[in-house]
Design an enzyme around this catalytic site. Structure first.
Site, short mmCIF file in Angstrom:
data_model
loop_
_atom_site.label_atom_id
_atom_site.label_comp_id
_atom_site.label_asym_id
_atom_site.label_seq_id
_atom_site.Cartn_x
_atom_site.Cartn_y
_atom_site.Cartn_z
N LYS A 11 -37.95 7.41 16.93
CA LYS A 11 -38.40 7.62 18.31
C LYS A 11 -37.83 6.60 19.36
O LYS A 11 -37.30 6.76 20.34
CB LYS A 11 -39.90 7.88 18.30
CG LYS A 11 -40.44 8.07 19.70
CD LYS A 11 -41.69 7.70 20.12
CE LYS A 11 -41.52 6.28 20.62
NZ LYS A 11 -43.03 5.79 21.02
N ASP B 52 -42.93 11.62 20.83
CA ASP B 52 -44.06 10.81 20.93
C ASP B 52 -45.31 11.81 20.74
O ASP B 52 -45.03 12.99 20.56
CB ASP B 52 -44.00 9.88 21.99
CG ASP B 52 -44.26 10.89 23.25
OD1 ASP B 52 -44.35 12.08 23.26
OD2 ASP B 52 -44.56 10.04 24.35
#
Ligand code: SF4
Length: 222
Positions: free
Chosen positions: A127, A145
Site C-alpha cells: 500500500k 487502505d
C-alpha cells in the site's frame, strides 16, 4: 441484488468512477509532503494514525532529518521521541531507520520508482509503495487502505478482505489511467460520506450504483 454479469459490473464501476470524479474533482492526498522521500516516510507513519497527527509530527521530523542520510543516522531514542504520538512508535522507528538505510545503501539516497524496488525496502508494504508511485511519481496505482476496502466492498466491486486481492479486483474494473484519482476520491468519500459507522447514503453521489442493502442505507446503521 440479482447476480451481476462481469460486463454489467464493469459498466457500473465506470459510472462510479465518473460520479466520484464529478463529486470530488479536487480530492487530494491529505499527507503533507514536498518530495517522494517525505511522502514515503509520512505514509509509513500513517499506519493506525490520522493524517492530521502525521502532518503535525512530520513538520518536526523533516526539520531534524531532511534527507534519507540524516534519518538513516538518527539516534533511535531521539527518533522514537519525535514520532511517539503516531502510535506503534518503536516499530515505526525501526521501519524509518531500515528504509532510510536501504535508500542510502542500495539506491544512492533516492526513492526508487518501481513497485518491486519500493516493496524491497524494509518497512514498506504494497500500500505504501502504491501511494508513492501514484502521488509522487505519477504512475497509476491503487492504494488499498481501510477506506478503499470498506467503500469498495459496499459498492460490490470486491468481495474480498485481503488488500492484494482487492487491488486485483479493482485493477480489472477501473481503467488504469484512473487508478490514482480513484484512490484519492474513494478515500475522501470514505471520510466525508461513506464512514464506517454511519454512512450518509441519502447524500451519496454514487447511491444509484451502490448495492449496499436499501434498509441499511435508510437506517445508516452499520
Ligand atoms: S450509498 Fe451508502 S454505502 Fe453506498 S457508497 Fe454511498 S454512502 Fe457508501
Amino acid at each position: 441484488m440479482a447476480r451481476e454479469s462481469k460486463q454489467a459490473r464493469a459498466e457500473r464501476a465506470r459510472r462510479i468512477v465518473r460520479a466520484l470524479a464529478h463529486a470530488y474533482p479536487d480530492a487530494k492526498i491529505a499527507l503533507r509532503h514536498r518530495n517522494a522521500f517525505e511522502l514515503l516516510i509520512a505514509t509509513i507513519l500513517s499506519a493506525q494514525c490520522t493524517d492530521e497527527k502525521v502532518n503535525e509530527v512530520t513538520r518536526e521530523l523533516f526539520r531534524r532529518y531532511p534527507k534519507p542520510a540524516d534519518l538513516a543516522h538518527a539516534d533511535p531514542n531521539e527518533l522514537e521521541a519525535v514520532i511517539r504520538s503516531t502510535g506503534f512508535y518503536r516499530q515505526k522507528a525501526k521501519s524509518l531507520l531500515g528504509t532510510s538505510r536501504d535508500l542510502c545503501e542500495r539506491f544512492g539516497g533516492r526513492v526508487p520508482r518501481s513497485l518491486e524496488e519500493l516493496t524491497s525496502l524494509r518497512g514498506v508494504a504494497r500500500k505504501t509503495a502504491n501511494v508513492v508511485l501514484g502521488e509522487a511519481f505519477g504512475v497509476p496505482a491503487l492504494a488499498v487502505d481501510t477506506h478503499m476496502k470498506r467503500v469498495n466492498q459496499r459498492l460490490g466491486l470486491t468481495a474480498s478482505d485481503d488488500p492484494n486481492a482487492i487491488e486485483r479486483d479493482l485493477m480489472a474494473l477501473i481503467p488504469e489511467p484512473e487508478w490514482t484519482g480513484y484512490t484519492r476520491r474513494v478515500i475522501h468519500h470514505g471520510r466525508v460520506c461513506c464512514g464506517s459507522r454511519k454512512p450518509r447514503c441519502e447524500l451519496c453521489p454514487v447511491r444509484k450504483d451502490c448495492p449496499w442493502p436499501a434498509d441499511r442505507k435508510r437506517a445508516g446503521d452499520r
